[in-house]
Design an enzyme around this catalytic site. Structure first.
Site, mmCIF file in Angstrom:
data_model
loop_
_atom_site.group_PDB
_atom_site.id
_atom_site.type_symbol
_atom_site.label_atom_id
_atom_site.label_comp_id
_atom_site.label_asym_id
_atom_site.label_seq_id
_atom_site.Cartn_x
_atom_site.Cartn_y
_atom_site.Cartn_z
ATOM 1 N N HIS A 1 60.899 -38.097 7.722
ATOM 2 C CA HIS A 1 60.006 -39.194 8.553
ATOM 3 C C HIS A 1 60.138 -40.460 7.473
ATOM 4 C CE1 HIS A 1 55.969 -40.134 10.619
ATOM 5 N NE2 HIS A 1 57.233 -41.013 10.766
ATOM 6 N N HIS B 1 60.443 -32.398 6.072
ATOM 7 C CA HIS B 1 60.429 -32.991 7.397
ATOM 8 C C HIS B 1 59.570 -34.404 7.060
ATOM 9 C CE1 HIS B 1 61.964 -30.384 9.820
ATOM 10 N NE2 HIS B 1 61.100 -29.258 9.486
ATOM 11 N N HIS C 1 60.313 -26.681 2.864
ATOM 12 C CA HIS C 1 60.749 -26.964 4.016
ATOM 13 C C HIS C 1 60.022 -28.094 4.785
ATOM 14 C CE1 HIS C 1 63.107 -26.530 7.631
ATOM 15 N NE2 HIS C 1 62.032 -26.468 8.338
ATOM 16 N N GLU C 2 58.772 -27.747 4.975
ATOM 17 C CA GLU C 2 57.894 -28.708 5.982
ATOM 18 C C GLU C 2 57.784 -29.925 5.137
ATOM 19 O OE1 GLU C 2 57.479 -27.825 8.889
ATOM 20 O OE2 GLU C 2 57.818 -25.680 8.360
#
Length: 221
Positions: free
Chosen positions: A97, A93, A89-90
């Protein structure tokens, strides 16, 4: 407001309960959260983001400023379904980006403003309530600042849901999890997303409360 508070407490408890449960279920492939994160970043052509460990529980986050995927120790070193879900999940991100995902860019643009306004927001609102019978301007400023906070909360929702979608698609397509583990990972990320939903609703309820005070003060003039 009491309903939102109760719901928030329930969702937070449920998230921790699910994380603890799925932290006890080992991945069939034996990969750690850090290894999964590195693999996901590389397979998405991301080589300038570092994966680092950070203290605390459920403190995992992606920092676009220094391009780091920060994983709590349980996730960084863990070899469980929960660790796999959170790590992916991280990294979702980080993929956002790289792709200049619109909602993430909007949220990042609001961060500097909110970091300054949050220091004074409650004081401005408190001052505005005390001065409402004299002038509505301070409270109006406070409501406007709080509206930015609420906007930030709602912009966060698509950012979080999209990161989870990317994470789940990747861990499934790459065979990081089997079918049973995928279901657990999806459930864990769903409860994590619900914490942001409740936070957004709580922020909206608070904004409407302050706005009603402002409107009531104006009508009494």
């Amino acid at each position: 407001m009491l309903l939102i508070f109760g719901l928030s407490a329930f969702v937070s408890w449920r998230l921790r309960s699910k994380f603890n449960e799925y932290s006890q279920i080992g991945l069939s492939n034996g990969l750690s959260g850090a290894e999964i994160a590195q693999r996901m970043l590389q397979q998405n052509g991301i080589y300038d983001v570092r994966v680092v460990s950070t203290e605390g529980a459920l403190t995992d986050h992606y920092n676009p400023q220094d391009k780091t995927v920060n994983l709590s120790n349980d996730v960084y070193y863990g070899r469980s379904v929960a660790a796999a879900a959170v790590a992916a999940h991280e990294c979702g991100h980080a993929v956002q980006h790289k792709m200049a995902y619109g909602p993430l860019q909007m949220r990042s643009a609001l961060v500097p403003i909110l970091s300054v306004s949050s220091r004074y927001l409650q004081w401005v609102i408190l001052l505005g309530i005390f001065m409402l019978q004299t002038t509505p301007i301070p409270l109006a400023i406070g409501v406007a600042l709080f509206a930015l906070t609420t906007l930030f909360s709602f912009i966060t929702l698509p950012v979080e849901f999209d990161a989870s979608r990317r994470a789940l698609a990747w861990i499934q397509n790459q065979g990081v999890v089997n079918q049973r583990e995928y279901g657990f990972a999806k459930d864990a990320l769903w409860w994590a997303a619900m914490t942001y939903v409740v936070a957004a609703l709580g922020s909206l309820a608070t904004l409407l409360y302050y706005a009603s005070i402002l409107a009531g003060g104006r009508r009494s003039d």
